[in-house]
Design a protein around this motif. Structure first.
Motif, short mmCIF file in Angstrom:
data_model
loop_
_atom_site.label_atom_id
_atom_site.label_comp_id
_atom_site.label_asym_id
_atom_site.label_seq_id
_atom_site.Cartn_x
_atom_site.Cartn_y
_atom_site.Cartn_z
N LYS A 106 0.74 -1.33 -0.10
CA LYS A 106 0.05 0.17 -0.21
C LYS A 106 0.75 1.31 -0.15
O LYS A 106 0.60 2.28 -0.78
N LEU A 107 1.99 1.24 0.64
CA LEU A 107 2.85 2.34 1.02
C LEU A 107 3.57 2.66 -0.54
O LEU A 107 3.45 3.88 -1.10
N PHE A 109 2.19 2.36 -3.40
CA PHE A 109 1.15 3.21 -4.22
C PHE A 109 0.54 4.50 -3.27
O PHE A 109 -0.52 4.88 -4.12
N SER A 110 1.17 5.00 -2.51
CA SER A 110 0.52 6.02 -1.65
C SER A 110 0.82 7.42 -2.35
O SER A 110 0.20 8.24 -1.60
N ASP A 111 1.32 7.57 -3.38
CA ASP A 111 1.57 8.79 -4.13
C ASP A 111 0.27 9.30 -4.39
O ASP A 111 0.21 10.69 -4.40
N VAL A 112 -0.74 8.47 -4.42
CA VAL A 112 -2.08 8.94 -4.99
C VAL A 112 -2.92 9.45 -3.81
O VAL A 112 -4.13 9.86 -3.93
N LEU A 113 -2.40 9.23 -2.63
CA LEU A 113 -3.59 9.76 -1.38
C LEU A 113 -2.77 11.13 -1.04
O LEU A 113 -1.97 11.79 -1.30
N GLU A 117 -3.50 11.10 4.70
CA GLU A 117 -3.75 9.50 4.29
C GLU A 117 -2.34 8.80 4.16
O GLU A 117 -2.36 7.53 4.70
N GLN A 118 -1.47 9.53 3.90
CA GLN A 118 -0.02 8.89 3.73
C GLN A 118 0.51 8.74 5.11
O GLN A 118 1.03 7.60 5.45
N GLN A 121 -1.24 5.71 6.64
CA GLN A 121 -0.46 4.52 6.15
C GLN A 121 0.83 4.19 6.72
O GLN A 121 0.62 2.63 7.11
#
Lengths: 187, 187
Positions: A106-107, A109-113, A117-118, A121
DNA sequence: TATAGCATGTAATTAGTTACATGATTAA
DNA sequence: TTAATCATGTAACTAATTACATGCTATA
């Protein structure tokens, strides 16, 4: 040298557990559940069939047993079994290592958050490892006792390895949270 | 709230990779092989069938594409796909974490070995993690470039996580080797 | 012109989990 | 007497890897 048949890792788990003094499938599974499962799991569906195969292969010897009141099938290593275990323990084959970590996935892909939210995570990853650390701490006293009673060191050393691993991730998360939090404030 | 169908983790790998700008099954697999495979692997046998399922479910949209000379099927996220990815990324479900580490498994059973063999056991673990660390360092420059070009941070952060993990194990091994070596000298 | 890389896919196999069935004994 | 624990096992399922088949295009 003849090519020795190679065995499943479950086979070595069983041989190792018998070497540490377990005797039945049930006992092996019980110990797996509070020890190796953190780095190598095994289910009944693997253990019982493997016990039969190992007996057929002459690596272990089983007999009906009633010493504990209940009837059960207890096993011990044969000389061949002890040798097979030793060969595996000292072999130089590439070590199987696999990691599946949904939190880190998940981390990735976390650029979209959003920044908040990051941060969350990473907190979730930290909490997961803190929970595991807690579990390991709870296992420790019993493990220490069992180790001392049997004159073993490496089961405890392995537990220490596990705690060190959790700590390293927890520390990394703490640092990352601080850095990410600081960056968020600047923005 | 209706119970949303839950997807395989491979599905989220695909959605995430599309969000990061990949377009084809091949591109996804190529990136997996130099990034997530260290904490979440995926094979062609998972990726291609899952792409079809996701398209049927309306989470991604595919079209024949010839922009690169070669003909290929390129995909993009739909609004529903983006939402599904976001829901997963921010959900509070228990994170799947699994570790299989043959080296530590061997260590667990190492009481049956001689002191020298025990020491070698730990050395082998250390070497395995040093090799992985090396691999990660080799990936780093390309990852840095790609991250900067796309304005991403978390792919690199994840790589940093991986290196920190290797370092922690390497450090633990170094300490354990020293302690074990010292104990062996006394005896 | 041959090799490496791009590209998509599936069949067969192997590994592993889950859930269930069964029954005995011990402790509360 | 009832719940927990000891104890053994397997059928059904799901997940995942491996290996193969196919063919195109760019580059050396």
């Amino acid at each position: 040298m003849e090519p020795r048949a190679d065995h499943s890792k479950t086979a070595y788990v069983i041989l190792g557990m018998l070497a540490l003094g377990r005797q039945t499938g049930y006992e092996i599974k019980s110990l797996v559940d509070i020890s190796t499962r953190f780095f190598w799991a095994a289910s009944y569906g693997q253990i019982y069939p493997e016990l039969k195969r190992l007996e057929q292969a002459g690596l272990i010897r089983g007999k009906e047993d009633r010493t504990n009141g209940r009837k059960r099938r207890s096993y011990e290593l044969t000389a061949a079994g002890r040798e097979t275990l030793h060969d595996w323990l000292t072999s130089d084959e590439l070590l199987v290592r696999e990691l599946r970590h949904e939190g880190v996935l998940k981390l990735f892909f976390s650029d979209v958050l959003t920044p908040e939210e990051q941060l969350e995570q990473i907190r979730r990853i930290r909490r997961a490892h803190e929970a595991t650390r807690q579990q390991l701490e709870e296992i420790a006293p019993g493990a220490r006792e069992a180790d001392e009673a049997r004159g073993l060191r490496f089961t405890l050393l392995t537990l220490d390895w596990g705690i060190a691993y959790q700590d390293a991730i927890i520390d990394w998360c703490t640092r990352a949270e601080r850095e990410l939090g600081a960056a968020a404030l600047e923005a």
